[in-house]
Structure formats: structure tokens, C-alpha cells
Design an enzyme around this catalytic site. Structure first.
Site, PDB file in Angstrom:
ATOM      1  N   ASP A 115      36.621  40.764  44.169  1.00 56.18           N
ATOM      2  CA  ASP A 115      36.367  41.767  43.259  1.00 56.18           C
ATOM      3  C   ASP A 115      34.685  41.736  42.961  1.00 56.18           C
ATOM      4  O   ASP A 115      34.232  41.694  41.938  1.00 56.18           O
ATOM      5  CB  ASP A 115      37.045  41.244  41.736  1.00 56.18           C
ATOM      6  CG  ASP A 115      36.902  42.277  40.773  1.00 56.18           C
ATOM      7  OD1 ASP A 115      36.818  43.675  41.116  1.00 56.18           O
ATOM      8  OD2 ASP A 115      37.129  42.184  39.355  1.00 56.18           O
ATOM      9  N   GLY A 144      38.104  39.871  30.104  1.00 56.57           N
ATOM     10  CA  GLY A 144      38.068  39.184  28.633  1.00 56.57           C
ATOM     11  C   GLY A 144      36.756  39.418  28.196  1.00 56.57           C
ATOM     12  O   GLY A 144      35.715  40.264  28.772  1.00 56.57           O
ATOM     13  N   GLY A 149      34.668  42.698  30.025  1.00 55.35           N
ATOM     14  CA  GLY A 149      35.379  43.143  31.286  1.00 55.35           C
ATOM     15  C   GLY A 149      36.792  43.425  31.107  1.00 55.35           C
ATOM     16  O   GLY A 149      37.264  43.047  30.239  1.00 55.35           O
ATOM     17  N   GLY A 150      37.275  43.414  32.443  1.00 50.38           N
ATOM     18  CA  GLY A 150      38.540  43.402  32.749  1.00 50.38           C
ATOM     19  C   GLY A 150      39.491  42.212  32.159  1.00 50.38           C
ATOM     20  O   GLY A 150      40.755  42.470  31.695  1.00 50.38           O
ATOM     21  N   LEU A 177      28.324  39.431  24.184  1.00 47.39           N
ATOM     22  CA  LEU A 177      27.545  39.741  25.665  1.00 47.39           C
ATOM     23  C   LEU A 177      27.967  40.932  26.331  1.00 47.39           C
ATOM     24  O   LEU A 177      27.123  41.438  26.913  1.00 47.39           O
ATOM     25  CB  LEU A 177      27.262  38.414  26.255  1.00 47.39           C
ATOM     26  CG  LEU A 177      26.588  37.214  25.664  1.00 47.39           C
ATOM     27  CD1 LEU A 177      26.466  36.331  26.639  1.00 47.39           C
ATOM     28  CD2 LEU A 177      24.967  37.625  25.106  1.00 47.39           C
TER      29      LEU A 177
END
Length: 445
Positions: free
Chosen positions: A277, A164, A161-162, A158
Site C-alpha cells: 500500500d 484510522g 486514512g483508510g 493530524l
């Protein structure tokens, strides 16, 4: 089984008692009297001495004692044989039960791997409702994740990202979820994994993505979330569609949802949670475009702010200047990141864009002069929403954005104030207080 063992023990005890009683009875029985017969008549005393009566009695008594011993040995042998047979039958029965149970467990595991059997975890998922009780994340078996993601097939990815890669998981015909497979197995990964599990197991809010479960398999770590069919805000704004599905009202609704999620973290969690974040790729959209905050691996509670081992973390373009320069982190850092996301919604631009071969420009630097110039602002907003909003509302949103991205954190508003400023800009049907005609509302299909 316990009943059978009890019956065998009782039978053994009764048998032994019966044998003992028989032995005692036989040994205490008096010898038969010596009766004269034709073969052994009682003769008067003569020179040929007849066998003494005592000897005759002793011979007859020995005869009966041998017979009693044989009977006793036979009974003991019979009881022992019967007990041995029953013991063998019991062992065989226990063995069969064990084999059947093992077969049943293997069969259930096989069915579970095919997605046919609902484990207690799946039963829990089937009844899951966002906003339910806290502390409900479940430990999930690795084989269940393997089956649900088709061994983490690339066709089920899907997003990435940083922290996983996220896969679509189908646990049964009716229930789907998102499984994040964390990268690496280092100390940072373990810390972020544990942080996310600890926080999201306690948080339940309609604008915070729900953690359904987690898995630890050797060095690998997995997180299972409720699935968000419309993906991330980043993919909608900066993907192939370039935000064409996001009308003005939907963008205001998304901004309001983000503010509600942040207000919950800042004002209603004890201790306060700082996301640290916040960015468009960590804002997920469900099928009705309800926005939810996600990815809490870097989040921190107010009680841990004084720890010296906390390093500066975040994403370029969203990190507040005081945090980068001085390492000063407060809830106002999240407000700054919210302001950057708001600028993305207004202009459809990324937080940092390349302007030359070795030069980049931040969205805040580019937008700040335009936000203050009412004559230019309507012409530089995202073309998708250009001429589609009330200019007064546009100026109000621009004013909020200017305050949120102030360099000095004390000049930034509290997220509660931001939240209340957006409620009048969002239609009632989308969660605000603005009344608009039905034909002005966006379609959520």
C-alpha cells in the site's frame, strides 16, 4: 512484616512452653508434710478416731492443686490476651500498609493521567532513538492515551486514512508522539492491527516509521508512532501549499529515502516484506524532510504469498496492473507504486484525476507519452520545480519512472537499482553523492 509475624509466633510458642512447664512443675511438686500444731495436735489413739493421716494429706494436697490450676489458667489467659492483642495490632498494620499502597497507586495513576509521572513506557520513549533495537514496541495503558490526546480531541487530529484517525499525543513537556485510533472492530481491523504490530516491532530502519507502542482497550485498537512533524508527502504535494516547500533537490532526496526504505524491506528483511500500500499519504516527513514509510496494515511477507485467502488490496492509482487483473503480487508491485509516487513528485498531480463528469484518468496513462518526449517534458513538470533542475537529471528521473511503471513486471527494475540511480542526483548534504554549491541547497527550516 514477615519479621513481625515470626517474632509473634516465637513469642507464642515460648509462652505456651513456659505455661506447660509451669503446669508440669506444679503438678509434680510433693505435698507439704503435716506438721502438728496446737489446733491439731497429734493425740494418742482413743475411742474418738482422729482423722487419718491420709485424709489430712489429701485435704492439703487438694488445696495446693486448686491454687496451681488457678495460676495456670491465669497464665494461659494472659498469654492468650497478649497474643490476641498482638494479632489485632498485626492485622491493623497490614490493613494500613494495604491502604497506603492503594492510595499510592491511585495517586500515581492520577498523576500519570495529568502527564506528570513518567511510567516505564514513558522512560522508554524518552530514550527512544530511531534505528534502535528490534522488538521494542510497548503495551500502553488506555488512560495514558486519553490524557496525552486530551480524550482524542478533534483539535489534536493530524490526519485520517483508510485504517484510522491519527492524533497528536503529548506525554510530557518534552515528548510527543502520534496515536492512530483504528476504525471499527471487525476482523479486518484486528488483522491489520496485529499485522502492523508484528512487523513494525521487528523492523528498525531510518526510512521506516517506528512503532513505539500499542494499546488494546475492549474492542478498540491503538498504535503509537514516532511523530513526523511535516506530515505526509500527500499533504505537501496536494494540500494548500501545492508543494511550494519541496524544491527539486528535496524531491530527489525524498525519492531516495523511499527507495532506501523499500530496499530494506525487499532485500534485508527475512522473509521479504511487500508493503502493498505504498502511496504518498503513507510516506511521512520529519522535521528535516527525511521520508519514512508508514502504514503496514496491508503488508505481507513473501512466505505468506501462497495463501489463498489473501484478497487484492491497495489504493486505486498505485496498484500494479498484474495484481489487479491476476492477483499476482511480488516486490515488483511495490516498484510500480514507487514509480507512481515519483510521477507525483515530478508533475505535482494526483495518481487519479477527474477529467469529466464520469471519467477519470490515471497519472500513469497521462504521463507516459510525455516522459518519452524530451521536448515537452520540461514544460509539463510541476511549476514549482520548472527551470530549477539540470535537464539531464530530469531526463534520468523520467527514464527511471518509465521503467518502474511498466505493465510487464519483469521489465521493472529492482528497487536496489532504482536506489543507486538516485544517489548521484541528491546532494551530499542530503544523503546523496552530488556536490553542489551551498546557495543551491534548499533550506530545511
Amino acid at each position: 512484616m514477615k519479621l513481625l509475624v515470626l517474632v509473634i509466633v516465637q513469642f507464642w510458642i515460648l509462652g505456651c512452653c513456659w505455661v506447660s512447664a509451669s503446669r508440669v512443675g506444679l503438678s509434680e511438686r510433693p505435698s507439704d508434710p503435716v506438721v502438728p500444731t496446737d489446733k491439731y495436735p497429734i493425740l494418742p489413739t482413743s475411742s474418738v478416731a482422729a482423722p487419718p493421716p491420709g485424709d489430712a494429706v489429701r485435704v492439703v494436697h487438694v488445696h495446693h492443686q486448686d491454687l496451681d490450676n488457678k495460676i495456670m489458667i491465669g497464665l494461659i489467659a494472659s498469654v492468650s490476651l497478649l497474643g490476641g492483642i498482638l494479632l489485632l495490632l498485626t492485622c491493623f498494620w497490614v490493613y494500613r500498609v494495604h491502604k497506603l499502597k492503594k492510595f499510592k497507586n491511585n495517586h500515581e495513576t492520577s498523576d500519570a493521567s495529568k502527564g506528570l509521572v513518567l511510567s516505564p513506557f514513558l522512560s522508554k520513549l524518552a530514550s527512544f532513538k530511531p534505528g534502535g533495537k528490534k522488538g521494542s514496541a510497548a503495551a500502553i495503558e488506555y488512560q495514558l492515551l486519553i490524557a496525552a490526546t486530551n480524550n482524542f480531541h478533534k483539535g489534536n487530529i493530524l490526519g485520517e486514512g483508510g485504517l484510522g484517525c491519527v492524533y497528536k499525543a503529548q506525554f510530557n513537556d518534552k515528548f510527543h508522539a502520534a496515536v492512530k485510533k483504528l476504525h471499527g472492530a471487525g476482523q479486518d481491523t484486528e488483522r491489520e492491527f496485529q499485522n502492523e504490530v508484528d512487523l513494525l516491532s521487528k523492523i528498525r530502519h531510518r526510512n521506516v516509521v517506528s512503532l513505539l507502542g500499542y494499546c488494546i482497550h475492549n474492542e478498540m485498537r491503538f498504535l503509537v508512532y514516532e511523530i513526523m512533524p511535516n506530515g505526509s508527502l500527500d499533504s505537501y504535494l496536494h494540500g494548500p501549499s501545492r508543494g511550494r516547500s519541496l524544491t527539486w533537490h528535496l524531491r530527489m532526496k525524498i525519492a531516495l529515502d523511499i527507495a532506501r526504505g523499500l530496499e530494506y524491506l525487499h532485500e534485508h528483511c527475512n522473509p521479504t516484506v511487500i508493503h502493498r500500500d505504498l502511496k504518498s499519504s503513507n510516506i511521512l516527513l520529519d522535521s528535516n524532510f527525511n521520508a519514512k514509510l508508514s502504514d503496514f496494515g496491508l503488508s505481507i511477507t513473501a512466505g505468506n504469498l501462497e495463501k489463498s485467502n489473501i484478497k487484492v488490496s491497495g489504493t486505486l492509482g498505485y496498484v500494479a496492473p498484474e495484481y489487479i487483473l491476476d492477483g499476482k503480487l511480488t516486490d515488483k508491485s511495490d516498484v510500480y507504486a514507487f514509480g507512481v509516487v515519483l510521477l507525483e513528485l515530478l508533475f505535482g498531480r494526483r495518481p487519479v484525476e477527474k477529467v469529466a463528469e464520469a471519467q477519470r484518468q490515471s497519472l500513469v496513462t497521462w504521463a507516459m507519452p510525455l516522459l518519452k518526449d524530451r521536448s515537452k517534458l520540461p514544460n509539463v513538470v510541476d511549476p514549482v520545480i520548472k527551470n530549477a533542475m539540470d535537464l539531464k537529471h530530469l531526463y534520468q528521473v523520467a527514464a527511471v519512472a518509465v521503467l518502474c511503471v511498466q505493465t510487464e513486471p519483469s521489465y521493472r527494475p529492482l528497487i536496489t537499482d532504482v536506489l543507486h540511480s538516485f544517489i548521484p542526483l541528491v546532494p551530499v548534504e542530503l544523503g546523496g553523492s552530488l556536490k553542489v554549491s551551498d546557495n543551491a541547497l534548499p533550506s530545511l527550516k
